[in-house]
Design a protein around this motif. Structure first.
Motif, mmCIF file in Angstrom:
data_model
loop_
_atom_site.group_PDB
_atom_site.id
_atom_site.type_symbol
_atom_site.label_atom_id
_atom_site.label_comp_id
_atom_site.label_asym_id
_atom_site.label_seq_id
_atom_site.Cartn_x
_atom_site.Cartn_y
_atom_site.Cartn_z
ATOM 1 N N ASP A 17 4.271 12.034 3.765
ATOM 2 C CA ASP A 17 3.396 13.129 4.191
ATOM 3 C C ASP A 17 2.783 13.912 3.040
ATOM 4 N N ASP A 18 3.312 13.777 1.823
ATOM 5 C CA ASP A 18 2.740 14.432 0.650
ATOM 6 C C ASP A 18 1.671 13.508 0.069
ATOM 7 N N LEU A 19 0.406 13.886 0.228
ATOM 8 C CA LEU A 19 -0.687 13.007 -0.181
ATOM 9 C C LEU A 19 -0.681 12.751 -1.684
ATOM 10 N N ARG A 20 -0.268 13.755 -2.453
ATOM 11 C CA ARG A 20 -0.223 13.558 -3.906
ATOM 12 C C ARG A 20 0.837 12.516 -4.278
ATOM 13 N N VAL A 21 1.999 12.617 -3.664
ATOM 14 C CA VAL A 21 3.068 11.648 -3.924
ATOM 15 C C VAL A 21 2.637 10.254 -3.470
ATOM 16 N N ALA A 22 1.989 10.174 -2.314
ATOM 17 C CA ALA A 22 1.522 8.880 -1.817
ATOM 18 C C ALA A 22 0.534 8.257 -2.790
ATOM 19 N N ARG A 23 -0.350 9.066 -3.346
ATOM 20 C CA ARG A 23 -1.341 8.550 -4.298
ATOM 21 C C ARG A 23 -0.671 8.055 -5.579
ATOM 22 N N VAL A 24 0.310 8.825 -6.081
ATOM 23 C CA VAL A 24 1.036 8.405 -7.286
ATOM 24 C C VAL A 24 1.777 7.095 -7.032
ATOM 25 N N ASN A 25 2.456 6.995 -5.882
ATOM 26 C CA ASN A 25 3.195 5.771 -5.562
ATOM 27 C C ASN A 25 2.262 4.580 -5.427
ATOM 28 N N ARG A 26 1.091 4.797 -4.824
ATOM 29 C CA ARG A 26 0.112 3.715 -4.698
ATOM 30 C C ARG A 26 -0.302 3.224 -6.088
ATOM 31 N N ASP A 27 -0.597 4.166 -6.986
ATOM 32 C CA ASP A 27 -1.029 3.783 -8.337
ATOM 33 C C ASP A 27 0.072 3.021 -9.062
ATOM 34 N N LEU A 28 1.334 3.461 -8.924
ATOM 35 C CA LEU A 28 2.445 2.767 -9.573
ATOM 36 C C LEU A 28 2.604 1.358 -9.024
ATOM 37 N N LEU A 29 2.534 1.220 -7.705
ATOM 38 C CA LEU A 29 2.715 -0.085 -7.084
ATOM 39 C C LEU A 29 1.615 -1.055 -7.487
ATOM 40 N N VAL A 35 0.408 -6.684 -5.750
ATOM 41 C CA VAL A 35 0.881 -5.715 -4.766
ATOM 42 C C VAL A 35 -0.326 -4.966 -4.218
ATOM 43 N N HIS A 36 -0.439 -4.917 -2.905
ATOM 44 C CA HIS A 36 -1.578 -4.285 -2.251
ATOM 45 C C HIS A 36 -1.069 -3.279 -1.224
ATOM 46 N N VAL A 37 -1.401 -2.006 -1.411
ATOM 47 C CA VAL A 37 -1.068 -0.983 -0.424
ATOM 48 C C VAL A 37 -2.115 -1.066 0.677
ATOM 49 N N VAL A 38 -1.715 -1.574 1.831
ATOM 50 C CA VAL A 38 -2.664 -1.852 2.912
ATOM 51 C C VAL A 38 -2.836 -0.682 3.863
ATOM 52 N N ILE A 59 7.776 -1.810 3.698
ATOM 53 C CA ILE A 59 7.449 -0.441 4.085
ATOM 54 C C ILE A 59 8.254 0.518 3.220
ATOM 55 N N LEU A 60 7.563 1.471 2.593
ATOM 56 C CA LEU A 60 8.217 2.531 1.836
ATOM 57 C C LEU A 60 8.151 3.794 2.679
ATOM 58 N N LEU A 61 9.307 4.310 3.079
ATOM 59 C CA LEU A 61 9.397 5.296 4.144
ATOM 60 C C LEU A 61 10.071 6.583 3.672
ATOM 61 N N ASP A 62 9.410 7.724 3.906
ATOM 62 C CA ASP A 62 10.009 9.023 3.632
ATOM 63 C C ASP A 62 10.947 9.396 4.782
ATOM 64 N N VAL A 63 11.884 10.299 4.530
ATOM 65 C CA VAL A 63 12.799 10.747 5.583
ATOM 66 C C VAL A 63 12.240 11.951 6.322
ATOM 67 N N HIS A 64 11.807 12.963 5.590
ATOM 68 C CA HIS A 64 11.340 14.206 6.202
ATOM 69 C C HIS A 64 9.835 14.119 6.467
ATOM 70 N N LEU A 65 9.474 13.949 7.738
ATOM 71 C CA LEU A 65 8.075 13.827 8.141
ATOM 72 C C LEU A 65 7.751 14.926 9.160
ATOM 73 N N PRO A 66 6.475 15.306 9.279
ATOM 74 C CA PRO A 66 6.122 16.458 10.131
ATOM 75 C C PRO A 66 6.547 16.327 11.589
ATOM 76 N N ASP A 67 6.539 15.102 12.120
ATOM 77 C CA ASP A 67 6.829 14.933 13.549
ATOM 78 C C ASP A 67 8.168 14.270 13.812
ATOM 79 N N GLY A 68 9.037 14.227 12.797
ATOM 80 C CA GLY A 68 10.343 13.621 13.029
ATOM 81 C C GLY A 68 10.957 13.107 11.739
ATOM 82 N N SER A 69 11.991 12.295 11.896
ATOM 83 C CA SER A 69 12.721 11.752 10.754
ATOM 84 C C SER A 69 12.377 10.284 10.541
ATOM 85 N N GLY A 70 12.192 9.927 9.273
ATOM 86 C CA GLY A 70 11.986 8.527 8.953
ATOM 87 C C GLY A 70 13.178 7.675 9.342
#
Length: 238
Positions: A17-29, A35-38, A59-70
């Motif tokens: 849910d953190d767009l900045r973290v998602a972008r960093v992880n995409r760049d690292l991957l 490796v393709h982030v689809v 699938i790389l999955l966070d635990v704490h998400l706005p609508d529930g738990s990963g």
């Protein structure tokens, strides 16, 4: 969609849910050209929908998400019979969360913050599991099962000083996936190691009979050292 054994391309879905973290992880991957982030989701609902629609390999999955738990989403997927490799990437560092994740079938768990090398290790382990699971063999011996589960055999304690078993596995896998003979520099770029470190691991594989050393002549100066996997190439595996 089930990837073939000889295909080292990895299609990844990020649920973060953190767009900045998602972008960093995409760049690292995507430092790894195969490796393709689809897709990227910010909620459980989006993650579930994209997992169904995209059929990713990993699938790389966070635990704490706005609508529930990963963790709940992971449990939902396993209840549906979805066996996609799922790695938790989260700030949840309590033992209960880790135990629940593993109990529900997560194959890896990264606690934020983590290094790019550790993230590359997730992809390398996924590739190793995929190769181990391929081939249509109806039964597994213990060694094959340990590779599938990512268990490090006790015999690795006899490795020479300076040879890490997990890094050795990644180097051996990269060499097996290579198309023909490759240099230490090429393996280092693929695995994220310096040329000298990759060379040390490749020389160990040669001593153990898991690789062979070729020399490329015809150029000025010393002949280039090239390494070749001694078994069948991963790209030609059944």
């Amino acid at each position: 969609m089930t990837p073939s054994a000889g295909n080292s391309s990895v299609r990844v879905l990020l649920v973060e849910d953190d767009l900045r973290v998602a972008r960093v992880n995409r760049d690292l991957l995507e430092r790894d050209p195969e490796v393709h982030v689809v897709g990227s989701a910010a909620t459980c609902a989006q993650g579930d929908a994209l997992a169904q629609a995209l059929q990713p390999d990993l699938i790389l999955l966070d635990v704490h998400l706005p609508d529930g738990s990963g963790l709940g989403l992971l449990r939902h997927w396993r209840g549906q019979g979805r066996t996609t490799d799922v790695a938790l990437i989260t700030a949840a560092d309590d033992e209960a969360s880790v135990r629940l994740a593993l109990a529900h079938g997560a194959f890896d768990y990264l606690i934020k913050p983590f290094t790019g090398l550790r993230l590359a290790e997730v992809v390398a382990r996924h590739r190793a599991r995929r190769l181990s699971a391929a081939g249509g063999v109806p039964r597994l011996d213990q060694a094959s099962l340990d590779r599938l589960l990512g268990v490090t055999p006790a015999t690795t304690s006899t490795l020479p000083r300076g040879i890490d078993p997990h890094t050795l596995e990644r180097v051996a896998l990269a060499l097996a996936e290579a198309d023909g003979a490759v240099s230490a520099e090429e393996i280092g770029e693929r695995v994220g190691l310096s040329r000298v470190t990759a060379w040390r691991y490749l020389e160990h594989l040669v001593r153990e009979g898991q690789a062979q050393l070729d020399h490329q002549y015809g150029q000025a100066g010393r002949p280039a050292k090239l390494y070749r996997h001694t078994g069948p190439s991963a790209s030609t595996a059944p």
